[in-house]
Design a protein around this motif. Structure first.
Motif, PDB file in Angstrom:
ATOM      1  N   ARG A 172     -12.867  40.924  89.734  1.00 45.44           N
ATOM      2  CA  ARG A 172     -13.278  41.765  90.857  1.00 45.44           C
ATOM      3  C   ARG A 172     -13.418  43.214  90.239  1.00 45.44           C
ATOM      4  NH1 ARG A 172      -9.490  42.120  96.375  1.00 45.44           N
ATOM      5  NH2 ARG A 172     -10.685  43.887  97.244  1.00 45.44           N
ATOM      6  N   GLU A 173     -14.196  44.048  90.729  1.00 40.82           N
ATOM      7  CA  GLU A 173     -14.368  45.264  90.092  1.00 40.82           C
ATOM      8  C   GLU A 173     -13.571  46.252  90.192  1.00 40.82           C
ATOM      9  OE1 GLU A 173     -18.432  46.665  91.152  1.00 40.82           O
ATOM     10  OE2 GLU A 173     -19.260  44.663  91.171  1.00 40.82           O
ATOM     11  N   PHE A 174     -12.559  46.188  91.323  1.00 40.17           N
ATOM     12  CA  PHE A 174     -11.665  47.279  91.519  1.00 40.17           C
ATOM     13  C   PHE A 174     -10.531  46.602  92.440  1.00 40.17           C
ATOM     14  CE2 PHE A 174     -14.219  47.295  95.122  1.00 40.17           C
ATOM     15  CZ  PHE A 174     -13.299  47.518  96.245  1.00 40.17           C
ATOM     16  N   PHE A 175      -9.393  47.371  92.134  1.00 40.66           N
ATOM     17  CA  PHE A 175      -8.188  47.350  92.822  1.00 40.66           C
ATOM     18  C   PHE A 175      -8.038  48.130  94.066  1.00 40.66           C
ATOM     19  CE2 PHE A 175      -6.928  45.977  88.478  1.00 40.66           C
ATOM     20  CZ  PHE A 175      -6.909  44.412  88.771  1.00 40.66           C
ATOM     21  N   ASP A 176      -7.712  47.491  95.303  1.00 43.03           N
ATOM     22  CA  ASP A 176      -7.531  48.425  96.655  1.00 43.03           C
ATOM     23  C   ASP A 176      -6.841  49.850  95.993  1.00 43.03           C
ATOM     24  OD1 ASP A 176      -9.221  47.124  98.470  1.00 43.03           O
ATOM     25  OD2 ASP A 176      -7.824  45.700  97.996  1.00 43.03           O
ATOM     26  N   TYR A 177      -5.395  49.437  95.550  1.00 45.49           N
ATOM     27  CA  TYR A 177      -4.619  50.649  95.291  1.00 45.49           C
ATOM     28  C   TYR A 177      -3.825  50.509  93.928  1.00 45.49           C
ATOM     29  CZ  TYR A 177      -4.855  52.086 100.472  1.00 45.49           C
ATOM     30  OH  TYR A 177      -5.119  52.262 101.173  1.00 45.49           O
ATOM     31  N   GLY A 178      -3.812  51.699  93.076  1.00 45.98           N
ATOM     32  CA  GLY A 178      -2.914  51.433  91.819  1.00 45.98           C
ATOM     33  C   GLY A 178      -1.784  52.461  92.013  1.00 45.98           C
ATOM     34  N   PHE A 179      -0.740  52.049  91.424  1.00 49.79           N
ATOM     35  CA  PHE A 179       0.488  52.876  91.521  1.00 49.79           C
ATOM     36  C   PHE A 179       0.592  53.352  89.999  1.00 49.79           C
ATOM     37  CE2 PHE A 179       1.218  50.488  95.439  1.00 49.79           C
ATOM     38  CZ  PHE A 179       1.796  51.585  95.993  1.00 49.79           C
ATOM     39  N   TYR A 180       0.668  54.556  89.743  1.00 48.05           N
ATOM     40  CA  TYR A 180       0.765  55.263  88.560  1.00 48.05           C
ATOM     41  C   TYR A 180       2.131  55.961  88.338  1.00 48.05           C
ATOM     42  CZ  TYR A 180      -4.214  54.603  87.828  1.00 48.05           C
ATOM     43  OH  TYR A 180      -5.435  53.907  87.896  1.00 48.05           O
ATOM     44  N   ARG A 181       2.728  55.679  87.337  1.00 43.88           N
ATOM     45  CA  ARG A 181       3.884  56.445  86.935  1.00 43.88           C
ATOM     46  C   ARG A 181       3.918  57.161  85.612  1.00 43.88           C
ATOM     47  NH1 ARG A 181       9.878  53.773  87.889  1.00 43.88           N
ATOM     48  NH2 ARG A 181      10.674  55.867  88.553  1.00 43.88           N
ATOM     49  N   ASP A 182       3.998  58.180  85.325  1.00 44.99           N
ATOM     50  CA  ASP A 182       3.885  59.332  84.311  1.00 44.99           C
ATOM     51  C   ASP A 182       2.409  59.165  83.787  1.00 44.99           C
ATOM     52  OD1 ASP A 182       6.373  60.240  84.365  1.00 44.99           O
ATOM     53  OD2 ASP A 182       7.263  58.365  83.393  1.00 44.99           O
ATOM     54  N   GLY A 183       1.621  58.979  84.590  1.00 41.39           N
ATOM     55  CA  GLY A 183      -0.132  58.642  84.076  1.00 41.39           C
ATOM     56  C   GLY A 183      -0.352  57.364  83.822  1.00 41.39           C
ATOM     57  N   ARG A 184       0.521  56.636  83.658  1.00 42.95           N
ATOM     58  CA  ARG A 184       0.180  54.872  83.262  1.00 42.95           C
ATOM     59  C   ARG A 184       0.295  54.259  84.566  1.00 42.95           C
ATOM     60  NH1 ARG A 184       4.195  51.446  82.322  1.00 42.95           N
ATOM     61  NH2 ARG A 184       3.508  49.623  81.200  1.00 42.95           N
ATOM     62  N   LEU A 185      -0.805  53.099  84.560  1.00 39.95           N
ATOM     63  CA  LEU A 185      -0.998  52.328  85.710  1.00 39.95           C
ATOM     64  C   LEU A 185       0.101  51.106  85.470  1.00 39.95           C
ATOM     65  CD1 LEU A 185      -2.332  51.058  88.137  1.00 39.95           C
ATOM     66  CD2 LEU A 185      -3.895  49.782  86.616  1.00 39.95           C
TER      67      LEU A 185
END
Length: 165
Positions: free
Chosen positions: A97-110
């Protein structure tokens, strides 16, 4: 069916009687609240409560997205929430799938992704499974939420807190 007809007839007669009483009171200038007014106010309050409960329990992609965003902002301030995260961020396999609906980042890292599924078989789709496999390889938490389910705020909150590192 006779019992049902009698019950409906009684309810209709009560409502009509109350309406006639209200009209007569307004014509005659009486200001006393009738039993029908009190009943109408109670019914109105009950309908408002039902509407609030329905909003709490309803489903749909737009409501699910709104709830995820609100919960992330309110309860997970240590994470940055981004929408439409490209699957290339987890070195997704070809055909993912081309994208995820949401991404959670912590300290700039997925660290975690959310996919919203619109039907109960969407998670079986090859593109979705490949994206999920890519997340596992990159040690990124992967979660599905089904938009047709209720997804109460408590459930979303619990699930995000339990899964995100």
């Amino acid at each position: 069916m006779g019992i049902l007809n009698r019950l409906v007839s009684r309810v209709v007669n009560t409502v009509v009687d109350a309406a006639v009483d209200n009209v007569m009171d307004s014509v005659l200038g009486k200001k006393e609240p009738s039993a029908a007014d009190t009943t109408a106010k109670a019914l109105s309050t009950e309908q408002e409560n039902r509407a609030a409960t329905k909003q709490e329990n309803c489903s749909g992609e737009r409501l699910l997205r709104q709830r995820i965003e609100e919960i992330a902002a309110r309860e997970l301030p240590e994470y940055e929430l981004r929408q439409r995260v490209p699957s290339s961020e987890v070195n997704a396999l070809e055909g993912s799938r081309e994208f995820f609906d949401y991404g959670f980042y912590r300290d700039g890292r997925l660290v975690g992704v959310v996919m919203i599924m619109e039907n109960n078989n969407a998670y079986r789709c090859v593109a979705v499974r490949r994206a999920q496999r890519s997340c596992q390889k990159q040690q990124v938490i992967y979660m599905n939420f089904m938009s047709y389910m209720m997804n109460r705020p408590e459930y979303i909150s619990q699930r995000l807190k339990a899964n995100l590192p």
